[in-house]
Design a protein around this motif. Structure first.
Motif, PDB file in Angstrom:
ATOM      1  N   UNK A  79       0.837  -1.190   0.000  1.00 44.07           N
ATOM      2  CA  UNK A  79       0.000   0.000   0.000  1.00 44.07           C
ATOM      3  C   UNK A  79       0.883   1.255   0.000  1.00 44.07           C
ATOM      4  N   UNK A  80       0.477   2.236  -0.818  1.00 49.44           N
ATOM      5  CA  UNK A  80       1.250   3.442  -0.980  1.00 49.44           C
ATOM      6  C   UNK A  80       2.230   3.396  -2.132  1.00 49.44           C
ATOM      7  N   UNK A  81       2.427   2.221  -2.673  1.00 50.18           N
ATOM      8  CA  UNK A  81       3.357   2.051  -3.782  1.00 50.18           C
ATOM      9  C   UNK A  81       2.735   2.386  -5.128  1.00 50.18           C
ATOM     10  N   UNK A 126      -1.099   3.057 -21.413  1.00 53.22           N
ATOM     11  CA  UNK A 126      -0.544   2.909 -20.068  1.00 53.22           C
ATOM     12  C   UNK A 126      -1.579   3.283 -19.006  1.00 53.22           C
ATOM     13  N   UNK A 127      -1.375   2.728 -17.835  1.00 54.78           N
ATOM     14  CA  UNK A 127      -2.106   3.161 -16.648  1.00 54.78           C
ATOM     15  C   UNK A 127      -1.090   3.305 -15.524  1.00 54.78           C
ATOM     16  N   UNK A 128      -0.792   4.545 -15.180  1.00 55.37           N
ATOM     17  CA  UNK A 128       0.095   4.818 -14.055  1.00 55.37           C
ATOM     18  C   UNK A 128      -0.747   4.841 -12.793  1.00 55.37           C
ATOM     19  N   UNK A 129      -0.382   4.007 -11.840  1.00 55.04           N
ATOM     20  CA  UNK A 129      -1.149   3.879 -10.597  1.00 55.04           C
ATOM     21  C   UNK A 129      -0.244   4.250  -9.428  1.00 55.04           C
ATOM     22  N   UNK A 130      -0.588   5.313  -8.732  1.00 56.09           N
ATOM     23  CA  UNK A 130       0.175   5.792  -7.582  1.00 56.09           C
ATOM     24  C   UNK A 130      -0.651   5.679  -6.309  1.00 56.09           C
ATOM     25  N   UNK A 131       0.028   5.695  -5.189  1.00 58.57           N
ATOM     26  CA  UNK A 131      -0.641   5.629  -3.887  1.00 58.57           C
ATOM     27  C   UNK A 131      -1.661   4.491  -3.861  1.00 58.57           C
TER      28      UNK A 131
END
Length: 118
Positions: free
Chosen positions: A14-16, A79-84
Protein backbone atom coordinates in the motif's frame (compact mmCIF):
# COMPACT_ATOMS: atom_id res chain seq x y z
CA UNK A 1 -9.42 -7.00 -35.20
CA UNK A 2 -7.18 -5.63 -32.46
CA UNK A 3 -5.15 -7.83 -30.15
CA UNK A 4 -4.13 -6.58 -26.73
CA UNK A 5 -1.54 -7.83 -24.26
CA UNK A 6 -1.35 -6.33 -20.77
CA UNK A 7 1.72 -6.36 -18.56
CA UNK A 8 3.06 -4.68 -15.47
CA UNK A 9 0.85 -6.18 -12.81
CA UNK A 10 2.21 -7.65 -9.63
CA UNK A 11 2.35 -7.42 -5.87
CA UNK A 12 2.97 -4.05 -4.26
CA UNK A 13 2.61 -2.59 -0.77
CA UNK A 14 0.00 0.00 0.00
CA UNK A 15 1.25 3.44 -0.98
CA UNK A 16 3.36 2.05 -3.78
CA UNK A 17 3.10 2.50 -7.54
CA UNK A 18 2.75 0.35 -10.63
CA UNK A 19 2.52 1.13 -14.30
CA UNK A 20 0.43 -1.14 -16.45
CA UNK A 21 1.09 -1.41 -20.17
CA UNK A 22 -1.20 -2.58 -22.94
CA UNK A 23 0.50 -3.43 -26.20
CA UNK A 24 -1.86 -3.36 -29.14
CA UNK A 25 -1.53 -4.89 -32.56
CA UNK A 26 -1.62 -4.02 -35.30
CA UNK A 27 -1.90 -0.40 -34.11
CA UNK A 28 -3.64 1.99 -31.73
CA UNK A 29 -3.56 4.78 -34.27
CA UNK A 30 -7.15 5.55 -35.12
CA UNK A 31 -8.59 4.02 -31.97
CA UNK A 32 -11.02 6.51 -30.50
CA UNK A 33 -11.49 4.66 -27.24
CA UNK A 34 -8.79 3.20 -25.03
CA UNK A 35 -9.47 2.23 -21.46
CA UNK A 36 -8.68 0.24 -18.36
CA UNK A 37 -11.19 -1.74 -16.36
CA UNK A 38 -10.86 -3.97 -13.32
CA UNK A 39 -12.66 -6.91 -11.83
CA UNK A 40 -12.64 -8.62 -8.45
CA UNK A 41 -14.15 -12.09 -7.96
CA UNK A 42 -17.93 -11.95 -7.68
CA UNK A 43 -18.17 -8.47 -9.15
CA UNK A 44 -18.66 -7.11 -12.63
CA UNK A 45 -15.89 -5.40 -14.50
CA UNK A 46 -15.78 -1.73 -13.62
CA UNK A 47 -14.33 1.28 -15.35
CA UNK A 48 -11.02 2.53 -14.02
CA UNK A 49 -10.10 5.03 -16.72
CA UNK A 50 -11.05 5.70 -20.30
CA UNK A 51 -9.57 8.06 -22.87
CA UNK A 52 -11.10 9.28 -26.11
CA UNK A 53 -8.69 12.11 -26.81
CA UNK A 54 -6.02 14.01 -24.93
CA UNK A 55 -8.62 16.23 -23.32
CA UNK A 56 -11.43 13.71 -22.96
CA UNK A 57 -10.79 11.23 -20.19
CA UNK A 58 -12.96 9.59 -17.56
CA UNK A 59 -11.87 8.16 -14.24
CA UNK A 60 -13.66 6.22 -11.56
CA UNK A 61 -14.11 8.43 -8.52
CA UNK A 62 -12.09 6.00 -6.42
CA UNK A 63 -8.94 6.49 -8.53
CA UNK A 64 -9.12 10.18 -9.40
CA UNK A 65 -5.92 11.94 -8.48
CA UNK A 66 -4.04 8.65 -8.13
CA UNK A 67 -4.25 6.97 -11.56
CA UNK A 68 -3.42 8.39 -14.98
CA UNK A 69 -4.22 6.90 -18.36
CA UNK A 70 -2.05 7.72 -21.35
CA UNK A 71 -1.22 6.42 -24.79
CA UNK A 72 1.86 6.35 -26.99
CA UNK A 73 0.84 5.93 -30.62
CA UNK A 74 4.44 5.45 -31.74
CA UNK A 75 4.75 2.44 -29.43
CA UNK A 76 1.18 1.21 -29.95
CA UNK A 77 0.81 1.12 -26.20
CA UNK A 78 -1.70 2.32 -23.64
CA UNK A 79 -0.54 2.91 -20.07
CA UNK A 80 -2.11 3.16 -16.65
CA UNK A 81 0.10 4.82 -14.05
CA UNK A 82 -1.15 3.88 -10.60
CA UNK A 83 0.17 5.79 -7.58
CA UNK A 84 -0.64 5.63 -3.89
CA UNK A 85 -2.12 2.18 -4.32
CA UNK A 86 -4.58 0.90 -1.76
CA UNK A 87 -5.60 -2.67 -0.86
CA UNK A 88 -9.01 -2.01 -2.41
CA UNK A 89 -7.27 -1.54 -5.78
CA UNK A 90 -6.53 -5.26 -5.79
CA UNK A 91 -8.13 -6.74 -8.92
CA UNK A 92 -7.50 -8.11 -12.37
CA UNK A 93 -6.96 -5.16 -14.68
CA UNK A 94 -8.06 -5.29 -18.30
CA UNK A 95 -7.21 -3.10 -21.23
CA UNK A 96 -10.03 -2.44 -23.71
CA UNK A 97 -10.16 -0.49 -26.95
CA UNK A 98 -12.45 0.34 -29.84
CA UNK A 99 -12.30 2.17 -33.12
CA UNK A 100 -15.46 4.03 -32.17
CA UNK A 101 -16.02 6.58 -29.44
CA UNK A 102 -17.86 4.29 -27.02
CA UNK A 103 -18.36 3.46 -23.36
CA UNK A 104 -18.47 -0.25 -24.28
CA UNK A 105 -15.25 -1.11 -26.10
CA UNK A 106 -15.26 -4.35 -28.07
CA UNK A 107 -11.67 -5.51 -27.86
CA UNK A 108 -10.24 -6.78 -24.59
CA UNK A 109 -6.95 -8.08 -23.31
CA UNK A 110 -6.49 -11.13 -21.11
CA UNK A 111 -5.95 -9.16 -17.92
CA UNK A 112 -3.14 -8.68 -15.46
CA UNK A 113 -3.35 -9.21 -11.71
CA UNK A 114 -2.63 -6.34 -9.34
CA UNK A 115 -2.39 -7.15 -5.65
CA UNK A 116 -1.89 -4.45 -3.04
CA UNK A 117 -0.90 -5.60 0.43
CA UNK A 118 -1.65 -3.61 3.55
Amino acid sequence: QVQLVESGGGLVQAGGSLRLSCAASPSIVGLNTVGWYRQVPGNQRALVARMHSVDTTFYADSVKGRFTISRDNAKNTVYLQMNNLKPEDTAVYYCAVDLKWTSSPRYWGQGTQVTVSS
